[in-house]
Structure formats: structure tokens, C-alpha cells
Scaffold this motif. Structure first.
Motif, mmCIF file in Angstrom:
data_model
loop_
_atom_site.group_PDB
_atom_site.id
_atom_site.type_symbol
_atom_site.label_atom_id
_atom_site.label_comp_id
_atom_site.label_asym_id
_atom_site.label_seq_id
_atom_site.Cartn_x
_atom_site.Cartn_y
_atom_site.Cartn_z
ATOM 1 N N GLY A 119 -19.614 -6.186 -9.987
ATOM 2 C CA GLY A 119 -19.914 -5.919 -8.583
ATOM 3 C C GLY A 119 -18.682 -5.489 -7.806
ATOM 4 O O GLY A 119 -18.726 -4.540 -7.015
ATOM 5 N N THR A 120 -17.579 -6.205 -8.027
ATOM 6 C CA THR A 120 -16.326 -5.867 -7.357
ATOM 7 C C THR A 120 -15.832 -4.497 -7.787
ATOM 8 O O THR A 120 -15.388 -3.686 -6.965
ATOM 9 N N HIS A 121 -15.906 -4.218 -9.082
ATOM 10 C CA HIS A 121 -15.416 -2.935 -9.606
ATOM 11 C C HIS A 121 -16.227 -1.765 -9.061
ATOM 12 O O HIS A 121 -15.663 -0.729 -8.682
ATOM 13 N N VAL A 122 -17.549 -1.910 -9.003
ATOM 14 C CA VAL A 122 -18.412 -0.836 -8.499
ATOM 15 C C VAL A 122 -18.166 -0.605 -7.008
ATOM 16 O O VAL A 122 -18.037 0.532 -6.548
ATOM 17 N N THR A 123 -18.095 -1.688 -6.238
ATOM 18 C CA THR A 123 -17.879 -1.567 -4.789
ATOM 19 C C THR A 123 -16.549 -0.908 -4.474
ATOM 20 O O THR A 123 -16.478 0.045 -3.675
ATOM 21 N N ALA A 124 -15.483 -1.389 -5.101
ATOM 22 C CA ALA A 124 -14.155 -0.841 -4.840
ATOM 23 C C ALA A 124 -14.033 0.603 -5.308
ATOM 24 O O ALA A 124 -13.427 1.441 -4.633
ATOM 25 N N SER A 125 -14.634 0.919 -6.435
ATOM 26 C CA SER A 125 -14.521 2.275 -6.968
ATOM 27 C C SER A 125 -15.326 3.283 -6.162
ATOM 28 O O SER A 125 -14.886 4.415 -5.947
ATOM 29 N N PHE A 126 -16.509 2.905 -5.662
ATOM 30 C CA PHE A 126 -17.290 3.840 -4.857
ATOM 31 C C PHE A 126 -16.594 4.104 -3.522
ATOM 32 O O PHE A 126 -16.557 5.249 -3.049
ATOM 33 N N ALA A 127 -16.029 3.063 -2.932
ATOM 34 C CA ALA A 127 -15.275 3.247 -1.686
ATOM 35 C C ALA A 127 -14.063 4.146 -1.932
ATOM 36 O O ALA A 127 -13.749 5.023 -1.114
ATOM 37 N N SER A 163 -6.405 3.224 -3.110
ATOM 38 C CA SER A 163 -7.492 2.594 -2.351
ATOM 39 C C SER A 163 -8.312 1.664 -3.245
ATOM 40 O O SER A 163 -8.768 0.606 -2.792
ATOM 41 N N TYR A 164 -8.497 2.037 -4.516
ATOM 42 C CA TYR A 164 -9.231 1.148 -5.424
ATOM 43 C C TYR A 164 -8.498 -0.185 -5.571
ATOM 44 O O TYR A 164 -9.100 -1.257 -5.437
ATOM 45 N N ASP A 165 -7.204 -0.111 -5.855
ATOM 46 C CA ASP A 165 -6.428 -1.341 -6.013
ATOM 47 C C ASP A 165 -6.435 -2.169 -4.733
ATOM 48 O O ASP A 165 -6.573 -3.396 -4.767
ATOM 49 N N GLN A 166 -6.262 -1.497 -3.583
ATOM 50 C CA GLN A 166 -6.178 -2.196 -2.305
ATOM 51 C C GLN A 166 -7.507 -2.870 -1.954
ATOM 52 O O GLN A 166 -7.534 -4.031 -1.533
ATOM 53 N N ILE A 167 -8.607 -2.141 -2.131
ATOM 54 C CA ILE A 167 -9.933 -2.689 -1.805
ATOM 55 C C ILE A 167 -10.290 -3.826 -2.764
ATOM 56 O O ILE A 167 -10.823 -4.859 -2.352
ATOM 57 N N LEU A 182 0.819 -1.208 0.000
ATOM 58 C CA LEU A 182 0.000 0.000 0.000
ATOM 59 C C LEU A 182 0.855 1.261 0.000
ATOM 60 O O LEU A 182 0.539 2.237 -0.695
ATOM 61 N N GLY A 183 1.939 1.245 0.752
ATOM 62 C CA GLY A 183 2.806 2.422 0.812
ATOM 63 C C GLY A 183 3.358 2.809 -0.551
ATOM 64 O O GLY A 183 3.404 3.997 -0.908
ATOM 65 N N GLN A 184 3.765 1.813 -1.316
ATOM 66 C CA GLN A 184 4.295 2.086 -2.646
ATOM 67 C C GLN A 184 3.196 2.492 -3.631
ATOM 68 O O GLN A 184 3.444 3.269 -4.550
ATOM 69 N N LYS A 185 2.001 1.972 -3.428
ATOM 70 C CA LYS A 185 0.867 2.413 -4.254
ATOM 71 C C LYS A 185 0.583 3.886 -4.010
ATOM 72 O O LYS A 185 0.338 4.659 -4.956
ATOM 73 N N LEU A 186 0.617 4.284 -2.739
ATOM 74 C CA LEU A 186 0.390 5.692 -2.404
ATOM 75 C C LEU A 186 1.475 6.575 -3.000
ATOM 76 O O LEU A 186 1.195 7.661 -3.527
#
Length: 370
Positions: free
Chosen positions: A237-245, A218-222, A136-140
Motif C-alpha cells: 500500500g505504501t509503495h503504490v501510494t508513494a509511487s503514484f504520487a 519524491s518517492y523516497d520523500q513521500i 530533500l535537497g540532496q535527494k534532488l
């Protein structure tokens, strides 16, 4: 990798930006509510809600209390996103909801194409070669770098977009009336200097770094968490949930910077007069002093209302493009083979066909379906 990430990210961003533009315009108008330095409306008598007290007052039978003197302007009531949208529709027309959409297209083409493509490159380069995972740190960090570079490239379009969206709230005599994004950028450069195109660039870069890091990481992580825990399959379903979060996280993180950025970019600097704000810090201090700390979260409802759908459309479109990309660009891969000519010509060989695009292809060139 490379061009692929830029093309996919650019197309997805333009689709998302145009489809949510009215929500972005409402957000900008709300963020400018209560800003000092705007012409005050004409003072009108304020009728008391309790006329009995007015009748028995020491000033006789005056049934109305006059408004405060011109130098004291009563704060107007805060309008919500629906009220702002209805007001724009009634006073300026349906077209006003798409004011500055040409600037949005240019901004997404410059800013989002750069940040999405660069993030994809950095993520691929820094990922573990065996597992393909990235902490996550490197993604950020990848998001911070990609967002900063993208914002620096797209700042002129960002300034033009903010001004075109905010123009309708000004009195007619003070409106800039830009025809389109090209007219806006050229007039700003001529009238205020080329440097005006990068006004608020520090804020734009900071906001873009925050948005990109929080949104993409956060999208990639979720998404990874959902798939690893087998909550849902890798689908819509996964794409919508992760993207809204991801959109919610990005909204919370970026709204304060977005408010200050909007005000600095929209300020009108007239020759011989002091600018309303001397910079981002001065704008933040004046805003908090005049309107309170929560002023930094003005427009949060339309921000999340826009950021949520924007992020959903962005990533759902991106995921579909990722599926289509091999079909569009790599459906056939050219291979120079030493196979016998009769084998290359035999179309019954599964997965191997002769090149049907050009009649001048050499006999030993075959195409393999991916």
C-alpha cells in the motif's frame, strides 16, 4: 550498494517499460499532433452544417463550401488518448502498439539502469551515517546527476524509440520502416551520421534530470513521510501510494521538455533542405507561436496515464527485488574459520552448514545463513 543498485534498478525499469509501452506510444503520437511540416491530407469539400445559408449564398445553389487553398491548412480536431489508441489499433494493427519495444528494452537497459544505480550510490554515500536520512535537497541533486549521466548513455536508444513509435503516422512512402533497434541505430549512423544518434541529447539530458530528480526524490520523500507518520506500514500500500504520487509529480515537471524532445528527435532532415527546427529553443518558440502555450502539455493525459503505472510498476518491482536480493545472492556467505573440523561438519549447529556446492572446499570453510 554498487552492482546491487544497478541490477535491481535495471530489471525493475525493463519490466515497467515493457508493460507500459503502448501508453508511451500513444503519448508520442499525441505530442506530434499539429506539428508543422507534415504532408497535408487531400483537400475535400467541407459540407456546410447549415445548408440553408449555402443555398441562398451569392454563389448560387452550391451545397458545399470548398476547403481553403492548399497553402492554408485547417487545423484538425485534437484526438484524445482513447481515440489515438483505437485509430492505431484499427489502421496499423495490435503489433503497432508495441512498435519500438526493442528500443524501449535497450533504453531502459542503458538509461534507467545507470540512473537507478547511480542514484542509489549517491543516496547511500550522502546519507547521514547515524540516522540514514538524506535531506530533500540532496535527494534532488542526486537525481539530477544520475538522470543526466543516464540520459547521455541512453540517448541513441531514445532517438530510435521515438522514431519507431512515430513511424506509423507518416505516409507509407515516407516511413523509415526500421526492423528493430539495431537496424534503426545502424541506419541512422550510416544515413545521417553518428551525431544523429545524439540528436536532441540536450533535451534528453534535461528531461531525464527533471524526471529522475522529481520521480526518485519524491518517492523516497513521500514514502518516508508515510512511514514516519505511521499512516501505513512498509508494504504494498505504501509503495503504490508513494509511487503514484511520484509519477504525477514527474509528469507535471517533465511534460513540456518531453514534447520538445519528441519533436526534435522525430524531425526528418533531408539533404539540401532546411531542418524544421534549429534546436530545442527554436522548436519551443515555433510550437508556442503556432499552437499556443498549452501545446507544451500535449499528451499530458497519456503521459500521466503512462507515468503513473510505470512508476508504480517500477517501484513495486524494485521493492520486491530488494527483498529477494539477499535470498538470491547472499543466502550463504563464505567464511574461512579456524573452528575445529568436527564443528564445521556438524550440520546440527544452527545457522552453520558445510559447503554443499563444491566437494573440494577446505575443511575449515563454513557457510553462515544470513
Amino acid at each position: 550498494m554498487g552492482v546491487k543498485g544497478f541490477v535491481e534498478g535495471g530489471i525493475a525499469s525493463i519490466v515497467a517499460g515493457c508493460s507500459t509501452h503502448p501508453l508511451d506510444l500513444i503519448k508520442v503520437r499525441m505530442q506530434l499532433q499539429g506539428e508543422k511540416g507534415l504532408p497535408a491530407p487531400a483537400q475535400q469539400p467541407i459540407h456546410s452544417l447549415r445548408p440553408a445559408f449555402a443555398y441562398h449564398s451569392h454563389h448560387g445553389s452550391a451545397a458545399a463550401i470548398m476547403a481553403p487553398p492548399p497553402h492554408v491548412v485547417a487545423a484538425p480536431p485534437r484526438a484524445g488518448p482513447i481515440s489515438v489508441g483505437v485509430k492505431i489499433f484499427r489502421t496499423e494493427g495490435v503489433k503497432a502498439l508495441f512498435s519500438g519495444v526493442s528500443a524501449t528494452v535497450l533504453r531502459q537497459t542503458l538509461y534507467s539502469t545507470t540512473r537507478m544505480g547511480l542514484y542509489d550510490i549517491l543516496k547511500t554515500k550522502w546519507s547521514d551515517p547515524e540516522s540514514g536520512n538524506l535531506p530533500l535537497g540532496q535527494k534532488l541533486l542526486a537525481g539530477l546527476v544520475a538522470g543526466g549521466v543516464g540520459a547521455a548513455v541512453g540517448n541513441p536508444a531514445d532517438v530510435a524509440m521515438v522514431r519507431m513509435q512515430a513511424d506509423g503516422r507518416l505516409p507509407e512512402a515516407q516511413r523509415r520502416n526500421y526492423k528493430n533497434v539495431v537496424d534503426a541505430i545502424s541506419r541512422m549512423a550510416k544515413q545521417e551520421g553518428v551525431t544523429s544518434l545524439w540528436r536532441g541529447s540536450g533535451l534528453t539530458v534535461n528531461r531525464a534530470m527533471i524526471v529522475t530528480a522529481s520521480q526518485l526524490a519524491s518517492y523516497d520523500q513521500i514514502k518516508e513521510a508515510i512511514l514516519e507518520r505511521h499512516v501505513m506500514a512498509d508494504g504494498l500500500g505504501t509503495h503504490v501510494t508513494a509511487s503514484f504520487a511520484a509519477g504525477f509529480v514527474a509528469s507535471v515537471a517533465s511534460n513540456p521538455v518531453d514534447v520538445i524532445k519528441t519533436r526534435v528527435m522525430n524531425m526528418k532532415v533531408e539533404p539540401g533542405r532546411e531542418a524544421p527546427y534549429n534546436g530545442a529553443l527554436d522548436c519551443a518558440v515555433k510550437t508556442v507561436r503556432a499552437e499556443g502555450p498549452m501545446a507544451l502539455y500535449k499528451g499530458f493525459i497519456p503521459t500521466i496515464s503512462r507515468q503513473g503505472p510505470f512508476t508504480v510498476v517500477l517501484f513495486v518491482t524494485l521493492e520486491q527485488l530488494r527483498k529477494l536480493w539477499p535470498i538470491i545472492t547472499y543466502a550463504y556467505e563464505p567464511i574461512y574459520s579456524t573452528m575445529p573440523d568436527n564443528l564445521a561438519r556438524n550440520s546440527s549447529n544452527r545457522g552453520i552448514t558445510r559447503c554443499s556446492r563444491h566437494t573440494s572446499c577446505p575443511a575449515d570453510m563454513v557457510y553462515r545463513f544470513q
